[in-house]
Enzyme design. Sequence first.
Site, PDB file in Angstrom:
ATOM      1  N   ASN A   7      16.128  -8.757 -24.023  1.00  0.00           N
ATOM      2  CA  ASN A   7      16.945  -9.566 -23.124  1.00  0.00           C
ATOM      3  C   ASN A   7      17.753  -8.615 -22.238  1.00  0.00           C
ATOM      4  OD1 ASN A   7      18.977 -11.061 -21.916  1.00  0.00           O
ATOM      5  ND2 ASN A   7      19.575 -12.154 -23.780  1.00  0.00           N
ATOM      6  N   ARG A  99      13.163 -12.005 -21.643  1.00  0.00           N
ATOM      7  CA  ARG A  99      13.855 -12.867 -20.685  1.00  0.00           C
ATOM      8  C   ARG A  99      13.480 -12.364 -19.289  1.00  0.00           C
ATOM      9  NH1 ARG A  99      19.841 -12.015 -18.672  1.00  0.00           N
ATOM     10  NH2 ARG A  99      20.176 -13.949 -17.553  1.00  0.00           N
ATOM     11  N   HIS A 187      20.089 -18.673 -15.803  1.00  0.00           N
ATOM     12  CA  HIS A 187      20.660 -18.807 -17.157  1.00  0.00           C
ATOM     13  C   HIS A 187      20.075 -20.028 -17.880  1.00  0.00           C
ATOM     14  CE1 HIS A 187      24.430 -16.568 -15.538  1.00  0.00           C
ATOM     15  NE2 HIS A 187      23.716 -15.722 -16.275  1.00  0.00           N
ATOM     16  N   HIS A 215      28.159 -21.133 -18.666  1.00  0.00           N
ATOM     17  CA  HIS A 215      27.695 -19.812 -19.113  1.00  0.00           C
ATOM     18  C   HIS A 215      28.510 -18.776 -18.347  1.00  0.00           C
ATOM     19  CE1 HIS A 215      24.607 -16.827 -20.498  1.00  0.00           C
ATOM     20  NE2 HIS A 215      25.191 -16.172 -19.500  1.00  0.00           N
ATOM     21  N   LEU A 216      29.482 -18.195 -19.030  1.00  0.00           N
ATOM     22  CA  LEU A 216      30.378 -17.238 -18.376  1.00  0.00           C
ATOM     23  C   LEU A 216      30.178 -15.873 -19.032  1.00  0.00           C
ATOM     24  CD1 LEU A 216      33.584 -19.518 -18.365  1.00  0.00           C
ATOM     25  CD2 LEU A 216      31.812 -19.339 -16.609  1.00  0.00           C
ATOM     26  N   GLY A 217      29.285 -15.089 -18.463  1.00  0.00           N
ATOM     27  CA  GLY A 217      29.033 -13.731 -18.979  1.00  0.00           C
ATOM     28  C   GLY A 217      29.430 -12.767 -17.875  1.00  0.00           C
ATOM     29  N   ARG A 248      29.869  -9.916  -8.883  1.00  0.00           N
ATOM     30  CA  ARG A 248      29.222 -10.700  -7.824  1.00  0.00           C
ATOM     31  C   ARG A 248      30.219 -11.685  -7.221  1.00  0.00           C
ATOM     32  NH1 ARG A 248      24.301 -12.657 -11.409  1.00  0.00           N
ATOM     33  NH2 ARG A 248      24.796 -10.922 -12.811  1.00  0.00           N
ATOM     34  N   ASP A 290      34.993  -6.420 -15.948  1.00  0.00           N
ATOM     35  CA  ASP A 290      34.966  -6.953 -17.304  1.00  0.00           C
ATOM     36  C   ASP A 290      36.253  -7.735 -17.569  1.00  0.00           C
ATOM     37  OD1 ASP A 290      35.364  -6.995 -20.221  1.00  0.00           O
ATOM     38  OD2 ASP A 290      33.655  -5.637 -20.282  1.00  0.00           O
ATOM     39  N   VAL A 339      32.329 -14.103 -21.787  1.00  0.00           N
ATOM     40  CA  VAL A 339      33.669 -14.594 -21.463  1.00  0.00           C
ATOM     41  C   VAL A 339      33.892 -15.975 -22.093  1.00  0.00           C
ATOM     42  CG1 VAL A 339      35.220 -15.273 -19.579  1.00  0.00           C
ATOM     43  CG2 VAL A 339      33.685 -13.309 -19.277  1.00  0.00           C
ATOM     44  N   GLU A 341      32.704 -17.335 -24.692  1.00  0.00           N
ATOM     45  CA  GLU A 341      32.855 -17.336 -26.151  1.00  0.00           C
ATOM     46  C   GLU A 341      34.097 -16.590 -26.622  1.00  0.00           C
ATOM     47  OE1 GLU A 341      29.226 -15.964 -28.104  1.00  0.00           O
ATOM     48  OE2 GLU A 341      28.038 -16.949 -26.554  1.00  0.00           O
ATOM     49  N   GLU A 391      20.083 -16.693 -26.620  1.00  0.00           N
ATOM     50  CA  GLU A 391      18.921 -16.574 -25.733  1.00  0.00           C
ATOM     51  C   GLU A 391      17.762 -15.920 -26.477  1.00  0.00           C
ATOM     52  OE1 GLU A 391      21.483 -14.401 -23.110  1.00  0.00           O
ATOM     53  OE2 GLU A 391      21.005 -15.683 -21.411  1.00  0.00           O
TER      54      GLU A 391
HETATM   55  N1  ADP Z   1      36.609 -10.248 -26.111  1.00  0.00           N
HETATM   56  C1  ADP Z   1      36.323 -10.533 -24.843  1.00  0.00           C
HETATM   57  N2  ADP Z   1      37.247 -11.117 -24.029  1.00  0.00           N
HETATM   58  C2  ADP Z   1      36.966 -11.416 -22.737  1.00  0.00           C
HETATM   59  N3  ADP Z   1      35.776 -11.179 -22.166  1.00  0.00           N
HETATM   60  C3  ADP Z   1      34.829 -10.606 -22.918  1.00  0.00           C
HETATM   61  C4  ADP Z   1      35.037 -10.259 -24.284  1.00  0.00           C
HETATM   62  N4  ADP Z   1      33.899  -9.709 -24.767  1.00  0.00           N
HETATM   63  C5  ADP Z   1      33.022  -9.711 -23.738  1.00  0.00           C
HETATM   64  N5  ADP Z   1      33.571 -10.238 -22.624  1.00  0.00           N
HETATM   65  C6  ADP Z   1      32.978 -10.422 -21.289  1.00  0.00           C
HETATM   66  O1  ADP Z   1      31.627 -10.755 -21.425  1.00  0.00           O
HETATM   67  C7  ADP Z   1      30.866 -10.030 -20.451  1.00  0.00           C
HETATM   68  C8  ADP Z   1      29.472  -9.833 -20.973  1.00  0.00           C
HETATM   69  O2  ADP Z   1      28.918 -11.068 -21.259  1.00  0.00           O
HETATM   70  P1  ADP Z   1      27.388 -11.218 -21.649  1.00  0.00           P
HETATM   71  O3  ADP Z   1      27.107 -12.665 -21.743  1.00  0.00           O
HETATM   72  O4  ADP Z   1      27.099 -10.382 -22.838  1.00  0.00           O
HETATM   73  O5  ADP Z   1      26.786 -10.538 -20.358  1.00  0.00           O
HETATM   74  P2  ADP Z   1      25.387 -10.364 -19.710  1.00  0.00           P
HETATM   75  O6  ADP Z   1      25.519 -11.082 -18.409  1.00  0.00           O
HETATM   76  O7  ADP Z   1      25.198  -8.893 -19.546  1.00  0.00           O
HETATM   77  O8  ADP Z   1      24.367 -10.987 -20.620  1.00  0.00           O
HETATM   78  C9  ADP Z   1      31.633  -8.728 -20.260  1.00  0.00           C
HETATM   79  O9  ADP Z   1      31.408  -8.217 -18.977  1.00  0.00           O
HETATM   80  C10 ADP Z   1      33.049  -9.183 -20.439  1.00  0.00           C
HETATM   81  O10 ADP Z   1      33.583  -9.558 -19.177  1.00  0.00           O
HETATM   82  C1  UVW Z   2      21.043 -14.612 -14.118  1.00  0.00           C
HETATM   83  C2  UVW Z   2      22.193 -13.745 -14.461  1.00  0.00           C
HETATM   84  O1  UVW Z   2      23.137 -13.678 -13.715  1.00  0.00           O
HETATM   85  O2  UVW Z   2      22.144 -13.102 -15.639  1.00  0.00           O
HETATM   86  P1  UVW Z   2      23.268 -12.158 -16.302  1.00  0.00           P
HETATM   87  O3  UVW Z   2      24.414 -13.037 -16.582  1.00  0.00           O
HETATM   88  O4  UVW Z   2      22.622 -11.631 -17.532  1.00  0.00           O
HETATM   89  O5  UVW Z   2      23.600 -11.123 -15.294  1.00  0.00           O
HETATM   90 MG    MG Z   3      23.414 -12.714 -20.440  1.00  0.00          MG
END
Ligand code: ADP
Ligand code: UVW
Ligand code: MG
Length: 403
Positions: A7, A99, A187, A215-217, A248, A290, A339, A341, A391
């Site tokens: 992934n 993925r 996502h 979905h907040l990553g 972004r 981050d 984020v 979670e 995922e």
């Molecule tokens: N304990 C935390 N508190 C706040 N944000 C977090 C924490 N742990 C991870 N994150 C956030 O999650 C992001 C990564 O999310 P993830 O879903 O693993 O990303 P990706 O898009 O690479 O799959 C990091 O950039 C960070 O902003």
């Molecule tokens: C589609 C996408 O933005 O994926 P990631 O959150 O892993 O960067």
């Molecule tokens: Mg991701």
Amino acid sequence: MKILVLNAGSSSQKSCLYELSGETLPEESPPPLWEAKVDWSHHQGFAEFEVKTHRGAQWVEKVKKSDRAQVIAQMLDSLWSGSTQVIAGPESVDIVGHRVVHGGQDYRESTIVTEEVKSAIAQLAPFAPVHNPANLEGIEAIEKVLGNVTQVAVFDTAFHAHLPLAAAVYPVPYEWFEQGIRRYGFHGISHEYCAQRAARLLQKDLQSLRLITCHLGNGCSLAAIANGRSIATTMGFTPLEGLMMGSRCGSIDPSILIHLMRHHRYTPDRLDEVLNKESGLQGVSGVSADMRGIREAIAQGNQRAQLAFDIYIHRLQSAIASLLPSLGGLDALVFTAGVGENSPEVRDRACAGLGFLGVQLDAQTNQNSPKNCEISTPDSAVRVLVIHTEEDWAIAKACWQLK
Ligand SMILES: Nc1ncnc2c1ncn2[C@@H]1O[C@H](COP(=O)(O)OP(=O)(O)O)[C@@H](O)[C@H]1O
Ligand SMILES: CC(=O)OP(=O)(O)O
Ligand SMILES: [Mg+2]
């Protein structure tokens, strides 16, 4: 059968090895035999490399930033050597699932990787520049190490492939749509998994639920889900549209780009770089992409980090609200990914703006960031859930179904 999953995220490379036997798939993910993660979002100049096995072996190392192919090779090595060894060698892997972020118009379901599929992933790279090249690198790295093992591509766009036209077509000349310029959404593996997991948690039939999954990553998107299907989503033609993200920009007025090209000599490549890598939380705060870095800077009184956080929340709240009419109501709001979670502050602020809908968080439960749990009060009009996105497990299931 042993299923290896890769992934590739924009700020991470994750991998898992599952062992599945018997005729039916378990509903919940069994613990993987082995899992590895490299996260290069949090620190400058080096990445955190973590490997765990089901027997409790663990190995964490800070490694110098290197390219993804090298990282994958090092990960695979830890599968069959050293303290985290769980299999005899490469030949023990039966199938590999990836993925793949952009499947375009043609790939609406998971598929076995062929030369044709690889060239489609490459051709779609301009429309997912941060992701599709990484996905292809993963496929090629596996070819190098595991030879011609069966590989499966599982697409992030597939879950959104049946968006209603009104949610998929841009208000531009219709011929653009006919050329493939449309909203695809991303996502999807995570949104679909979380919707299914939410229904099980709520003990409701997914078909009966109106959900918004957040979905907040590092990348961020929302999906409005009714009858188990995605009916609207915030990402569009590429994973750049919609919410503010780590680096972004999300949606901005397209005239800004025209202005920069006309008057400041911005080239397409430079714009691509700025909008994907130098914007979002990173661009506004100047501190970090981050959310952990942003929270630390806010605690130290950094005003620009505070502004970045406030914009993130403003846009998240607006986007959640924009999905409500198409659902005609909301049964549950789901937070997931890095984020979603892990950040009680983001969930708290997002939900505070939804108080008028009767959304009420249980402050203490929210603070604890429990996984796969309800964080709303018993009398909240909308259930609010934190779900750990899996995922990798969703990809493993797709491999099992195609085997
Ligand atoms: N304990 C935390 N508190 C706040 N944000 C977090 C924490 N742990 C991870 N994150 C956030 O999650 C992001 C990564 O999310 P993830 O879903 O693993 O990303 P990706 O898009 O690479 O799959 C990091 O950039 C960070 O902003
Ligand atoms: C589609 C996408 O933005 O994926 P990631 O959150 O892993 O960067
Ligand atoms: Mg991701």
